[in-house]
Design a protein around this motif. Structure first.
Motif, PDB file in Angstrom:
ATOM      1  N   LEU A   1     -25.427 -64.412  12.115  1.00 35.03           N
ATOM      2  CA  LEU A   1     -24.069 -64.928  12.293  1.00 35.03           C
ATOM      3  C   LEU A   1     -23.513 -64.284  13.564  1.00 35.03           C
ATOM      4  N   CYS A   2     -22.313 -64.647  13.960  1.00 36.49           N
ATOM      5  CA  CYS A   2     -21.700 -64.001  15.115  1.00 36.49           C
ATOM      6  C   CYS A   2     -21.639 -62.507  14.850  1.00 36.49           C
ATOM      7  N   ASN A   3     -22.024 -61.718  15.846  1.00 35.55           N
ATOM      8  CA  ASN A   3     -22.076 -60.267  15.681  1.00 35.55           C
ATOM      9  C   ASN A   3     -20.734 -59.580  15.905  1.00 35.55           C
ATOM     10  N   HIS A   4     -19.728 -60.362  16.218  1.00 32.53           N
ATOM     11  CA  HIS A   4     -18.393 -59.800  16.470  1.00 32.53           C
ATOM     12  C   HIS A   4     -18.486 -58.539  17.331  1.00 32.53           C
ATOM     13  N   CYS A   5     -19.237 -58.706  18.416  1.00 36.07           N
ATOM     14  CA  CYS A   5     -19.585 -57.615  19.331  1.00 36.07           C
ATOM     15  C   CYS A   5     -18.354 -56.854  19.820  1.00 36.07           C
ATOM     16  N   THR A   6     -18.526 -55.558  19.968  1.00 36.81           N
ATOM     17  CA  THR A   6     -17.442 -54.740  20.519  1.00 36.81           C
ATOM     18  C   THR A   6     -17.276 -55.029  22.010  1.00 36.81           C
TER      19      THR A   6
ATOM     20  N   ALA B   1     -22.576 -67.042  27.977  1.00 37.29           N
ATOM     21  CA  ALA B   1     -22.492 -65.587  28.100  1.00 37.29           C
ATOM     22  C   ALA B   1     -23.042 -64.868  26.868  1.00 37.29           C
ATOM     23  N   CYS B   2     -22.911 -65.471  25.719  1.00 40.24           N
ATOM     24  CA  CYS B   2     -23.320 -64.808  24.468  1.00 40.24           C
ATOM     25  C   CYS B   2     -24.842 -64.757  24.370  1.00 40.24           C
ATOM     26  N   PRO B   3     -25.411 -63.559  24.189  1.00 43.17           N
ATOM     27  CA  PRO B   3     -26.871 -63.463  24.091  1.00 43.17           C
ATOM     28  C   PRO B   3     -27.415 -64.107  22.815  1.00 43.17           C
TER      29      PRO B   3
HETATM   30  S1  SF4 Z   1     -21.091 -62.492  22.260  1.00 44.75           S
HETATM   31 FE1  SF4 Z   1     -19.323 -63.264  21.172  1.00 44.75          FE
HETATM   32  S2  SF4 Z   1     -20.028 -65.087  20.078  1.00 44.75           S
HETATM   33 FE2  SF4 Z   1     -21.823 -63.937  20.721  1.00 44.75          FE
HETATM   34  S3  SF4 Z   1     -22.318 -62.687  18.966  1.00 44.75           S
HETATM   35 FE3  SF4 Z   1     -21.052 -61.422  20.303  1.00 44.75          FE
HETATM   36  S4  SF4 Z   1     -18.951 -61.749  19.593  1.00 44.75           S
HETATM   37 FE4  SF4 Z   1     -20.217 -63.364  18.668  1.00 44.75          FE
END
Ligand code: SF4
Ligand code: SF4
Ligand code: SF4
Ligand code: SF4
Ligand code: SF4
Lengths: 331, 265
Positions: free
Chosen positions: B62-67, B106-108
């Motif tokens: 799922l989306c990793n809600h990256c920092t 942009a999102c990996p």
């Molecule tokens: S880059 Fe953005 S959309 Fe992609 S996993 Fe991270 S938070 Fe989610």
């Protein structure tokens, strides 16, 4: 001066300028350098930054932002313009030169009054010049006494520019009344035949496609919605009614062409950023290419400012045959 | 301020896909189409070895809600349509999104076209400009003529689009997204705000998904991370971040790796 300002507002509430932030180029693309409205607003009522804000108390409703924003962000005078134009057309049948006035000038005689003349952009003037074939007068004589009087010079400049772009004859149909004694105001008198002609024309022009409106979308303030700026819509209506020769003069001076360099990889990001829908994903299931329609392009330059590869160029003038059709962007 | 994250216990996960289905019904996501997944909750399947000595692993994604969310950095609009909430959720605003797909690039963990990219999944999906969302339920065509109902008929009788729509209200996103914008997992913020868990977490029959506040040492997520070594995904091809590698600082962790093995006896 203050008195006039307030008077104008009190008389013409409907003319209040509204802002559609989803159209603003700087809001769609953070950092895009457009400050046209800020520069053009003499009252300093508009600020851009984190948001585009119009201070209603400072605004004098001169409508210059409405006529200058390349993206149609302000829509102060939109609702009534077609009605105003068709009334001028009708009046032209019974009067030699009807008078368009300003509702901020209650004492001056006019056959039809609208908001402050600042809304009369190039596109509005071209539209009126072409469709009100019998001509009309714009009563600017009262502007000397008004706080918004600076719009007079703007209207003069705009009309001169239109005349210089190969429409001298057409531009002459609009007579700018600059001094009191130049005004030629005639009372409307109907003879029997004239009355029926007016009635017939009124019905005709009401049903005319001039009055057709674009479909309203449910998500009206969404950035993703494509909206053609009203001024572009006006030009397109004029263009559809022109001969081939006149068309060229209009398309070379008031239309745009978007071209791409070979490094465009058809990523279609620009399709999203374009506020008007002038760019779209072209046909071709396997490898669709970017397609463009000049009639929908306002020349705002957002697409070229946004392209990661720096591939897009927006040039003034459209040189091909049909600005209304979509065709693959030239490489 | 909490910092929300998720821990997925791979030894508990049975790869049943209940989370993916739950997410689809909760968030009304449509079917896959045109290189887009529309699965906010999805899977990576890994197979290793040669028959009959094969290993198989399923990883819910799922989306990793990256920092350090690159999707947020890439978003051009003002205020950003993709942004971080104070509690760490990568949030999407439907109204401001212009559908430029920069976030997807942009999102990996995303691809603008999963098929072309040969990617396992994409956490961001894009609803084509001028297209129609949920085309299946707008299609009049019957699967078997004069026998089965068409998608459009089902939607009409059910009185909603899609027919099984979960109606919720949230200031940033709609329960069914419009065309011309992207969409993604929002950690079911409409539920979290009401003190509920994300729907994928609730519906996991194996209790493999743990959601909570990573900044609170007493939370279930923190405890799970303390008790076990964890890994994070690196991209949407199923690779993992190596020890010391930060990537985009994803906030979805995987503990207790598991591979099903078939061995010749
Ligand atoms: S880059 Fe953005 S959309 Fe992609 S996993 Fe991270 S938070 Fe989610
Ligand atoms: S002129 Fe229009 S596009 Fe430019 S900053 Fe003002 S509102 Fe935005
Ligand atoms: S095609 Fe480019 S220049 Fe034309 S309206 Fe769209 S974004 Fe602006
Ligand atoms: S598609 Fe929407 S959310 Fe993504 S970068 Fe573009 S505007 Fe932002
Ligand atoms: S619902 Fe639970 S067990 Fe099933 S696949 Fe999802 S995480 Fe695994």
């Amino acid at each position: 001066m203050i008195r006039e300002r307030l008077l104008h507002k009190a008389l013409d509430r409907d003319a209040a300028v509204t802002v559609d932030r989803s159209r603003c180029l700087g809001m769609r693309l953070d950092g895009f350098a457009c400050a046209t409205c800020v520069d053009v607003c003499p009252a300093g009522a508009i600020t851009t930054g984190d948001d585009i804000v119009l201070d209603a108390d400072t605004c004098t409703q001169c409508m210059l932002c409405v006529s200058e924003c390349p993206s149609g962000c302000f829509n102060g005078s939109k609702p009534d313009f077609y009605a105003l134009a068709s009334k001028l057309m009708r009046l032209g049948r019974s009067l030699s030169s009807p008078v368009l006035g300003c509702s901020g000038m209650p004492d001056r005689k006019a056959h039809i009054k609208g908001p402050c003349f600042g809304y009369l952009s190039y596109e509005h003037l071209i539209f009126l010049a072409f469709f009100v074939k019998d001509g009309f007068q714009v009563d600017l004589a009262g502007c000397v006494d008004c706080g918004n009087g600076f719009v007079k010079e703007r209207i003069k400049e705009r009309l001169d520019r239109i005349a210089s772009y190969a429409f001298p004859g057409v531009a002459k149909r609009i007579i700018l009344v600059l001094h009191e004694d130049e005004l030629d105001y005639q009372d409307i008198t109907y003879d029997r035949r004239g009355f029926f002609t007016v009635l017939k024309n009124a019905t005709l022009s009401r049903t005319a496609d001039l009055l057709d409106r674009q479909d309203k979308d449910v998500f009206s303030s969404a950035y993703s919605e494509k909206k053609l700026p009203f001024r572009r819509e006006l030009l397109n209506k004029v263009l559809s009614s022109l001969s081939d020769k006149e068309r060229k003069a209009l398309t070379t001076n008031f239309y745009y062409t978007v071209g791409a360099d070979n490094n465009c990889d058809d990523c279609f990001s620009c399709v999203g950023i374009c506020p008007t829908g002038a760019l779209k994903v072209g046909p071709g299931e396997a490898s669709p290419r970017l397609a463009f329609s000049s009639a929908l392009c306002s020349g705002c330059g957002l697409c070229s400012g946004f392209c990661i590869n720096g591939s897009l160029r927006v040039e003034k003038g459209f040189w091909e045959d049909d600005p209304f059709s979509f065709s693959a962007v030239r490489r | 301020m909490p910092k929300y994250g998720m821990v997925i216990d791979l030894q508990k996960c049975v790869g049943c896909g209940a989370c993916a289905i739950a997410c689809k019904t909760e968030n009304n996501t449509q079917d896959r189409a045109d290189g887009q997944r529309f699965n906010w909750a999805d899977f990576v399947y890994k197979e290793e070895g040669k028959f009959p000595n094969v290993k198989f692993a399923a990883m819910p994604v799922l989306c990793n809600h990256c920092t350090d969310a690159p999707c947020v950095k890439a978003c051009p609009v003002k205020p950003k349509a993709m942004f971080k909430t104070p509690d760490g959720i990568t949030m999407h605003n439907d109204e401001r999104c212009i559908g430029c797909q920069r976030c997807q690039k942009a999102c990996p963990y995303s691809s603008t076209d999963v098929d072309k990219d040969k990617a396992a999944y994409s956490v961001l999906s894009f609803n084509a400009h001028g297209g129609t969302t949920h085309p299946f339920y707008k299609d009049e065509k019957e699967l078997i003529k004069d026998c089965t109902a068409s998608g459009a008929q089902v939607a009409k009788v059910a009185g909603d689009m899609p027919p099984h729509r979960t109606l919720y209200k949230h200031p940033e996103y709609e329960s069914v997204r419009r065309s011309g914008i992207t969409e993604k997992c929002i950690f079911c913020e409409h539920r979290v705000k009401n003190g509920e868990q994300p729907y994928c977490v609730v519906s996991c029959p194996a209790k493999a998904r743990i959601f909570g506040d990573l900044s609170d040492p007493g939370s279930d997520v923190s405890k799970a991370l303390k008790a076990h070594n964890s890994v994070q995904l690196k991209n949407n091809k199923g690779e993992l971040l190596k020890a010391g590698e930060k990537g985009t600082k994803p906030n979805v962790y995987y503990i207790r790796s598991y591979k099903a093995e078939a061995k010749k006896v």
